[in-house]
Design a protein around this motif. Structure first.
Motif, short mmCIF file in Angstrom:
data_model
loop_
_atom_site.label_atom_id
_atom_site.label_comp_id
_atom_site.label_asym_id
_atom_site.label_seq_id
_atom_site.Cartn_x
_atom_site.Cartn_y
_atom_site.Cartn_z
N ALA A 113 0.80 -1.23 0.00
CA ALA A 113 0.00 0.00 0.00
C ALA A 113 0.83 1.28 0.00
CB ALA A 113 -0.95 0.00 1.19
N HIS A 114 2.15 1.16 0.06
CA HIS A 114 2.96 2.39 0.02
C HIS A 114 4.30 2.08 -0.63
CE1 HIS A 114 3.98 6.48 1.96
NE2 HIS A 114 4.91 6.21 1.04
N THR A 115 4.41 2.43 -1.92
CA THR A 115 5.64 2.15 -2.66
C THR A 115 6.07 3.38 -3.47
OG1 THR A 115 4.54 1.43 -4.70
CG2 THR A 115 4.86 -0.25 -2.99
N HIS A 116 7.30 3.29 -3.98
CA HIS A 116 7.81 4.26 -4.95
C HIS A 116 8.64 3.50 -5.97
CE1 HIS A 116 6.52 7.66 -2.52
NE2 HIS A 116 6.98 7.02 -1.47
N ILE A 117 8.06 3.20 -7.12
CA ILE A 117 8.84 2.46 -8.13
C ILE A 117 10.02 3.27 -8.63
CG2 ILE A 117 7.00 0.92 -8.97
CD1 ILE A 117 6.70 2.91 -11.37
N ILE B 200 -5.11 10.75 -5.12
CA ILE B 200 -4.46 12.03 -4.83
C ILE B 200 -3.67 11.88 -3.53
CG2 ILE B 200 -4.84 14.47 -4.26
CD1 ILE B 200 -5.62 13.74 -7.17
N LYS B 201 -2.38 12.24 -3.61
CA LYS B 201 -1.55 12.21 -2.42
C LYS B 201 -1.15 13.62 -2.04
CE LYS B 201 2.56 10.87 -0.11
NZ LYS B 201 3.77 10.14 -0.42
N PHE B 202 -1.23 13.94 -0.78
CA PHE B 202 -0.73 15.25 -0.36
C PHE B 202 0.00 15.15 0.98
CE2 PHE B 202 -3.35 16.85 3.20
CZ PHE B 202 -4.35 15.88 3.23
N GLU C 92 -0.62 8.00 6.06
CA GLU C 92 0.70 7.38 5.90
C GLU C 92 1.62 7.85 7.02
OE1 GLU C 92 0.78 5.31 3.03
OE2 GLU C 92 -1.32 5.97 3.10
N HIS C 93 2.39 6.94 7.54
CA HIS C 93 3.44 7.18 8.55
C HIS C 93 2.87 7.46 9.95
CE1 HIS C 93 5.85 7.47 4.95
NE2 HIS C 93 5.36 8.64 4.62
N ALA C 94 2.32 8.65 10.16
CA ALA C 94 1.94 9.09 11.51
C ALA C 94 3.07 8.79 12.50
CB ALA C 94 0.62 8.45 11.95
N GLY D 198 5.40 -0.41 3.30
CA GLY D 198 6.55 0.02 4.09
C GLY D 198 7.28 1.24 3.57
N ASP D 199 6.74 1.90 2.52
CA ASP D 199 7.48 2.95 1.80
C ASP D 199 8.57 2.27 0.97
OD1 ASP D 199 7.80 5.54 0.98
OD2 ASP D 199 8.21 6.36 2.97
N THR D 200 8.16 1.19 0.32
CA THR D 200 9.08 0.36 -0.44
C THR D 200 9.72 1.17 -1.57
OG1 THR D 200 7.58 -1.43 0.01
CG2 THR D 200 9.27 -1.85 -1.66
ZN ZN Z 1 6.55 7.35 0.53
#
Ligand code: ZN
Length: 438
Positions: free
Chosen positions: A70-74, A198-200, A278-280, A334-336
């Motif tokens: 649920a949280h990646t950056h290719i 949308i991400k902010f 995300e994160h918190a 995991g912010d992969t």
């Molecule tokens: Zn991220």
């Protein structure tokens, strides 16, 4: 020519809706539509030692739906290899695209059939374009739901340098927008640019030059006598701006994802109706109770926290424990990319360490992942086994109830009814090589 339907036979299968392991289930899939067409329990002994020709025998393995991260950056590779700033500034577009191509293949072979990719990291809308290349069968990879450029206010989530004198130029990352009108325009621009969500940023480290020569992210404390917290997270939007993002996205039927580092920021976003937080990095009971009330999912990104918030990591794990206890719904991610693609399951191992039972963990990376993509707003269903869902099936070599590393031992991967890994080996890696195509 339409490919023939076939059936996958299992002996032990994890059912995320029941949050239980069940036995003797068979799943018929249609590789042309990519859908599950039937799920049924077999009568004992209805199969011999082999399965009918064309079917797949996964008996003896642990079968579950494809993982959702649920949280990646290719567009990112591990910060251990190179800090984010240098990746964005120094690596060419072809290099970043080729790396992303590798990341997608690696992720798929690790069992990840869906990635929720939360911003292109100075690559404009190229995440949406890679998504389309995967969907057209040009390269193997997870199904991508992308954010394109994240939104933040002026001077917050922007690459900056202390030397502007000679026109130092960094590639643009997020969209810097201020005020309700600009925000509405920016959301509309994201929709038109091909974003799926949308991400902010509701808060960020804004004070780059507060105490030179300290740099923005990645933080290099070069000062002789730095204050206790030289570059803290501060709010970057006002409540009305956050509400404008959510309202405008709702018009385009899009979920909103919020990066939050502060309790204050997270509360503002949850009140406005975001789909996920995300994160918190900082969180408390008040926030988690509000998340339960507003049906907001939590993506704690423990795998990146383990690396960049090592000093507070114990506290961060305790926060996740509290969230689980209070009934917050989780989606695992995991912010992969900030750590290596292919190691997304680290997040699941950390959720286990935070006290989440195995079955709940597996639910957070299947059904939870689908919910984080916006549930039915994403236009399809995946993450559990039912007629009409995407045929995403993986098999583990060992049993996660016994082997803590089992989620790393992915032996079989199917996405949309097409097989990409069989007996631990990659197959169907080029478009013409699908088994059903021969
Ligand atoms: Zn991220």
């Amino acid at each position: 020519m339409a490919a023939a339907q076939y059936t996958v036979h299992t002996s032990t299968l994890f059912d995320p809706k029941k949050k239980a392991f069940v036995t003797n289930v068979s799943i018929t899939v249609d590789p042309t539509s990519g859908l599950i067409v039937d799920v049924y329990e077999r009568k004992p002994d209805s199969l011999g030692s082999t399965v009918p020709e064309g079917d797949v025998d996964l008996r003896g393995k642990i079968v579950m739906p494809g993982f959702v991260d649920a949280h990646t950056h290719i567009m990112l590779h591990s910060y251990d290899e190179r800090p984010a700033l240098n990746q964005k500034r120094d690596e060419s577009i072809p290099e970043r695209i080729i790396r992303a191509t590798h990341h997608c293949r690696t992720a798929l072979l690790a069992g990840y059939t869906t990635y929720r990719d939360l911003s292109s990291e100075s690559m404009g809308e190229m995440d949406a374009q890679i998504r389309d290349c995967i969907n057209r069968g040009l390269i193997p990879g997870p199904r991508l739901f992308v954010a394109t450029r994240a939104l933040a206010s002026t001077g917050s989530y922007e690459l900056r340098s202390e030397n502007h004198a000679n026109g130092v130029c960094y590639p643009r990352g997020g969209e810097a927008v201020d005020g309700v009108d600009e925000i509405r325009t920016a959301v509309r621009r994201r929709v038109a640019a091909g974003a799926d969500l949308i991400k902010f940023f509701v808060d960020y480290r804004r004070r780059i030059m507060r105490y030179p020569p300290a740099q923005q992210h990645p933080y290099i404390p070069g000062s002789l006598h730095p204050p206790k917290d030289p570059n803290p997270d501060y709010l970057v939007f006002a409540q009305e701006e956050v509400e404008a993002i959510v309202k405008e996205a709702a018009m385009a039927k899009m979920p909103v994802v919020c990066h939050a580092g502060t309790i204050e920021g997270a509360i503002m976003a949850v009140k406005a109706g975001v789909a996920t937080i995300e994160h918190a990095y900082f969180a408390n009971e008040e926030l988690f109770k509000l998340m339960v009330e507003k049906d907001c999912l939590f993506v704690p990104t423990l795998a990146i926290c383990e690396r960049v918030h090592a000093k507070r990591f114990h506290e961060i794990m305790e926060q996740s424990k509290l969230a689980y206890k209070l009934g917050v719904r989780f989606a695992a991610g995991g912010d992969t990319g900030t750590y290596p693609h292919g190691q997304s399951v680290r997040e699941l191992e950390l959720l286990r360490e935070a006290g989440m039972p195995l079955e709940e963990t597996l639910e957070s990376c299947t059904v939870g992942g689908w919910e984080a993509c916006g549930k039915d707003l994403c236009g399809m269903r995946f993450g559990w086994f039912e007629k009409g869902l995407r045929a995403d099936i993986i098999a583990l070599r060992t049993d996660p109830r016994e082997d803590p590393k089992a989620l790393r031992r992915v032996d079989f991967v199917m996405k949309d009814g097409n097989i990409f890994k069989r007996d631990g080996k990659a197959v169907g890696m080029i478009a013409d090589d699908h088994e059903w195509d021969r």
